[in-house]
Design an enzyme around this catalytic site. Structure first.
Site, PDB file in Angstrom:
ATOM      1  N   PRO A 127       0.986  -1.626  -0.322  1.00 60.33           N
ATOM      2  CA  PRO A 127      -0.179   0.017  -0.245  1.00 60.33           C
ATOM      3  C   PRO A 127       0.709   1.054   0.105  1.00 60.33           C
ATOM      4  CG  PRO A 127      -0.960  -2.028   1.553  1.00 60.33           C
ATOM      5  CD  PRO A 127       0.152  -2.009   1.236  1.00 60.33           C
TER       6      PRO A 127
ATOM      7  N   GLY B 234       4.644   1.584  -3.928  1.00 58.37           N
ATOM      8  CA  GLY B 234       4.493   0.916  -5.524  1.00 58.37           C
ATOM      9  C   GLY B 234       5.875   1.309  -6.021  1.00 58.37           C
ATOM     10  N   SER B 235       5.894   2.092  -6.820  1.00 56.86           N
ATOM     11  CA  SER B 235       7.093   2.676  -7.772  1.00 56.86           C
ATOM     12  C   SER B 235       8.110   2.689  -6.555  1.00 56.86           C
ATOM     13  CB  SER B 235       6.817   3.861  -8.139  1.00 56.86           C
ATOM     14  OG  SER B 235       5.812   3.561  -9.237  1.00 56.86           O
TER      15      SER B 235
ATOM     16  N   ARG C 251       9.852  -7.338 -18.900  1.00 63.83           N
ATOM     17  CA  ARG C 251       9.912  -5.634 -19.490  1.00 63.83           C
ATOM     18  C   ARG C 251       9.033  -5.692 -20.854  1.00 63.83           C
ATOM     19  NH1 ARG C 251      12.652  -1.558 -15.711  1.00 63.83           N
ATOM     20  NH2 ARG C 251      10.436  -1.810 -14.197  1.00 63.83           N
TER      21      ARG C 251
ATOM     22  N   GLN D  15     -12.137   5.521 -31.890  1.00 70.01           N
ATOM     23  CA  GLN D  15     -13.103   6.524 -32.270  1.00 70.01           C
ATOM     24  C   GLN D  15     -13.812   6.277 -33.947  1.00 70.01           C
ATOM     25  OE1 GLN D  15     -13.106   9.563 -30.812  1.00 70.01           O
ATOM     26  NE2 GLN D  15     -14.133  11.153 -32.601  1.00 70.01           N
TER      27      GLN D  15
ATOM     28  N   GLU E 277       4.714  -2.751 -13.257  1.00 70.44           N
ATOM     29  CA  GLU E 277       5.986  -3.206 -13.801  1.00 70.44           C
ATOM     30  C   GLU E 277       6.940  -2.217 -14.526  1.00 70.44           C
ATOM     31  OE1 GLU E 277       6.508  -6.594 -16.168  1.00 70.44           O
ATOM     32  OE2 GLU E 277       4.715  -7.196 -15.412  1.00 70.44           O
ATOM     33  N   GLY E 278       5.901  -1.164 -14.053  1.00 72.66           N
ATOM     34  CA  GLY E 278       7.158   0.120 -14.154  1.00 72.66           C
ATOM     35  C   GLY E 278       6.512   1.200 -14.825  1.00 72.66           C
TER      36      GLY E 278
HETATM   37  C1  LIG Z   1      -3.983  -4.258 -12.780  1.00 77.22           C
HETATM   38  C2  LIG Z   1      -2.862  -4.284 -12.100  1.00 77.22           C
HETATM   39  C3  LIG Z   1      -1.921  -5.665 -11.872  1.00 77.22           C
HETATM   40  C4  LIG Z   1      -0.427  -6.156 -10.696  1.00 77.22           C
HETATM   41  N1  LIG Z   1       0.120  -6.817 -10.903  1.00 77.22           N
HETATM   42  C5  LIG Z   1       1.331  -6.414 -10.280  1.00 77.22           C
HETATM   43  C6  LIG Z   1       1.601  -7.634  -9.398  1.00 77.22           C
HETATM   44  O1  LIG Z   1       0.953  -9.411  -9.760  1.00 77.22           O
HETATM   45  N2  LIG Z   1       2.835  -7.952  -8.476  1.00 77.22           N
HETATM   46  C7  LIG Z   1       2.971  -6.509  -7.418  1.00 77.22           C
HETATM   47  O2  LIG Z   1       3.809  -6.527  -7.135  1.00 77.22           O
HETATM   48  N3  LIG Z   1       2.197  -4.798  -8.222  1.00 77.22           N
HETATM   49  C8  LIG Z   1       1.130  -6.009  -9.189  1.00 77.22           C
HETATM   50  N4  LIG Z   1       0.109  -4.386  -9.449  1.00 77.22           N
HETATM   51  C9  LIG Z   1       1.170  -3.112  -9.102  1.00 77.22           C
HETATM   52  C10 LIG Z   1       1.581  -1.571  -9.677  1.00 77.22           C
HETATM   53  O3  LIG Z   1       3.426  -2.200  -9.806  1.00 77.22           O
HETATM   54  C11 LIG Z   1       2.317  -1.002  -8.908  1.00 77.22           C
HETATM   55  O4  LIG Z   1      -0.164  -0.462  -9.142  1.00 77.22           O
HETATM   56  C12 LIG Z   1       3.008   0.414  -9.682  1.00 77.22           C
HETATM   57  O5  LIG Z   1       4.293  -0.157  -9.846  1.00 77.22           O
HETATM   58  C13 LIG Z   1       3.096   1.415  -9.599  1.00 77.22           C
HETATM   59  O6  LIG Z   1       3.132   1.954  -7.790  1.00 77.22           O
HETATM   60  P1  LIG Z   1       1.739   2.228  -7.098  1.00 77.22           P
HETATM   61  O7  LIG Z   1       0.320   2.043  -7.989  1.00 77.22           O
HETATM   62  O8  LIG Z   1       1.567   2.230  -5.791  1.00 77.22           O
HETATM   63  O9  LIG Z   1       1.561   4.137  -7.500  1.00 77.22           O
HETATM   64  P2  LIG Z   1       2.645   4.948  -6.776  1.00 77.22           P
HETATM   65  O10 LIG Z   1       4.159   4.762  -6.544  1.00 77.22           O
HETATM   66  O11 LIG Z   1       1.909   6.054  -5.878  1.00 77.22           O
HETATM   67  O12 LIG Z   1       2.626   5.593  -8.094  1.00 77.22           O
HETATM   68  C14 LIG Z   1       1.794   6.953  -8.782  1.00 77.22           C
HETATM   69  C15 LIG Z   1       2.156   7.792 -10.315  1.00 77.22           C
HETATM   70  O13 LIG Z   1       3.181   8.277  -9.734  1.00 77.22           O
HETATM   71  C16 LIG Z   1       3.681   8.473 -10.904  1.00 77.22           C
HETATM   72  N5  LIG Z   1       5.160   8.206 -10.502  1.00 77.22           N
HETATM   73  C17 LIG Z   1       5.803   7.017 -10.300  1.00 77.22           C
HETATM   74  N6  LIG Z   1       6.882   7.084  -9.795  1.00 77.22           N
HETATM   75  C18 LIG Z   1       7.758   7.963 -10.704  1.00 77.22           C
HETATM   76  C19 LIG Z   1       9.235   8.975 -10.853  1.00 77.22           C
HETATM   77  N7  LIG Z   1       9.410   7.982  -9.840  1.00 77.22           N
HETATM   78  N8  LIG Z   1       9.158  10.070 -11.504  1.00 77.22           N
HETATM   79  C20 LIG Z   1       7.824  10.712 -11.744  1.00 77.22           C
HETATM   80  N9  LIG Z   1       6.617   9.813 -11.571  1.00 77.22           N
HETATM   81  C21 LIG Z   1       5.834   9.177 -10.974  1.00 77.22           C
HETATM   82  C22 LIG Z   1       3.369   7.761 -11.517  1.00 77.22           C
HETATM   83  O14 LIG Z   1       1.943   8.323 -12.761  1.00 77.22           O
HETATM   84  C23 LIG Z   1       2.556   6.661 -11.424  1.00 77.22           C
HETATM   85  O15 LIG Z   1       1.543   5.804 -11.670  1.00 77.22           O
HETATM   86  C24 LIG Z   1      -0.227  -4.240 -10.314  1.00 77.22           C
HETATM   87  C25 LIG Z   1      -0.980  -3.247 -10.731  1.00 77.22           C
HETATM   88  C26 LIG Z   1      -2.019  -3.339 -12.122  1.00 77.22           C
HETATM   89  C27 LIG Z   1      -2.861  -1.869 -11.839  1.00 77.22           C
END
Ligand SMILES: Cc1cc2nc3c(=O)[nH]c(=O)nc-3n(C[C@H](O)[C@H](O)[C@H](O)COP(=O)(O)OP(=O)(O)OC[C@H]3O[C@@H](n4cnc5c(N)ncnc54)[C@H](O)[C@@H]3O)c2cc1C
Length: 383
Positions: free
Chosen positions: A129, A132-133, A242, A336, A363-364
């Protein structure tokens, strides 16, 4: 749809044969309907893909190698026919990738044959939670106590969560602060203290869950590879897969282009068809350009790794960024061109419109790929 791209020098005859065989298998075995019960649909797809022999590409061959060009071709083809089939295939690879790359002989023997024949469903549990990134901020802890590991924390957005037979899960073992204090663990679904029942509903439904670990106990041999190397293991796994996310996006884009072209050729507009209109032709030309450039970047990245045996983080990032972002644009143009029909539930372009979105996030995210590309570019100038 033209298959001229298979003549590119990135491919060998075995890839051309693989593409032909898979095309025939997809036509005989897949439908592209929305599936009401995605759990059961995914289990069936994993079994079928295993029986068809396709999952064997998700694990190393007899020489210990995984061929990224084959993985990408398979994902592109599956995605063109069925997003859920691509998902089922991809997760077997991503979920077991760290075992293939870093597992002991015993761990490989216990899991990989079952991944390859569809007997075990795999999952990759990295995201939390609050992490993520920013993978380095993982908070789930793993402590060694009383002859085993004890894990506490939460993982979320875990694909195959709830139906997986095992998870490769990353936790903080604390060898050092940040990225250097993480380790990977093999977690069987029946591990005491694991709760994978909380499901997440997304716009393109597939099995997705939050995992809660409460004093979850694992045996000592659940540690994957060397302790403290979890971050590098996760990144190495993502480096392989990736490029193939880009390939799945390419499959969606090719399908959208195909659907839109057929529609434009048959839809009456004034004295001719939609396809006779110059604005439509301009759209189609842009879609073709996006599809072709994506394919070039994807198969270049895969070839670089397979044939030149180079680390391809930069090229994989370019491929994923361009293929996922441009597939979104191709699919939007296809919707469209379909007019009102394009936003009608169940029409292929409507389904593709929902399916493509998450690929730009997981995946990033696209922004993270830009960080990777810019860092590599600037490093060249600074060195
Ligand atoms: C359908 C789905 C399947 C998934 N499956 C898996 C799985 O099997 N295993 C797993 O571990 N995870 C999984 N994920 C999680 C996914 O890897 C994360 O959602 C993703 O890494 C982004 O993390 P977050 O959602 O916490 O967004 P955040 O890290 O909060 O990022 C939000 C947004 O901030 C921006 N951002 C982030 N970093 C930067 C940066 N360095 N510079 C500028 N902007 C930035 C981007 O626009 C990003 O979308 C899945 C997600 C989805 C939606």
């Amino acid at each position: 749809m033209t298959k001229d791209f298979l003549d590119w020098p990135f491919f060998e005859d075995r890839h051309r044969a693989l593409a032909d065989e898979l095309e025939a298998w997809c036509a005989a075995n897949l439908d592209d309907e929305d599936h009401g019960d995605v759990d059961s649909a995914c289990r069936t797809l994993v079994r079928k893909l295993g029986e068809g022999g396709w999952l064997s590409h998700c694990v190393p061959d007899a020489n210990g190698r995984m061929d990224v060009r084959s993985l990408a071709l398979i994902r592109e083809t599956l995605a063109r026919h069925s997003g859920l089939a691509d998902f089922a295939f991809a997760m077997q690879g991503l979920g077991s990738g760290a075992i293939s790359l870093f597992g002991s002989d015993a761990q490989k023997a216990a899991y990989l044959p079952a991944v390859a024949n569809g007997g075990k469903i795999a999952a990759f549990a990295l995201t939390e939670p609050e992490s993520g990134s920013d993978v380095a901020s993982i908070a789930t802890t793993a402590e060694y106590a009383d002859g085993g590991w004890v894990l506490n924390g939460t993982k979320t957005f875990i694909s195959n969560g709830g139906i997986a037979d095992f998870y490769v899960l990353f936790a903080r073992t604390g060898e050092a602060p940040g990225a250097k204090g993480l380790s990977a663990f093999l977690v069987d679904r029946d591990a005491p203290g694991l709760d994978d029942r909380e499901r997440i509903d997304v716009i393109a439904p597939h099995p997705l869950a939050t995992l809660k670990m409460t004093d979850m106990r694992l045996p000592p041999q659940a540690l994957l590879g060397e302790g403290g190397k979890g971050f590098a293991q996760a990144m190495a796994t993502l480096d392989v897969f990736r490029t193939t996310v880009g390939a799945a996006a390419l499959g969606f884009a090719r399908r959208a282009l195909d659907e839109a072209t057929r529609r434009a050729l048959s839809r009456r507009l004034g004295a001719g068809t939609l396809a006779d209109n110059p604005i439509t032709q301009s759209k189609l030309a842009e879609m073709v350009l996006d599809v072709e450039t994506s394919a070039l970047l994807i198969y270049r990245a895969a070839w670089l790794r397979d044939v030149l045996k180079r680390r391809n983080s930069r090229e994989a990032a370019l491929a994923k960024l361009h293929a996922t972002d441009s597939a979104q644009s191709v699919i939007d143009k296809a919707v469209q061109l379909f007019g009102g029909l394009g936003v009608t539930r169940g029409v292929p372009v409507e389904r593709l419109y929902r399916e493509i979105r998450a690929l730009r996030i997981y995946e990033g995210a696209s922004e993270v790929q830009k960080v990777v590309i810019a860092r590599a570019h600037l490093a060249e100038y600074r060195s």
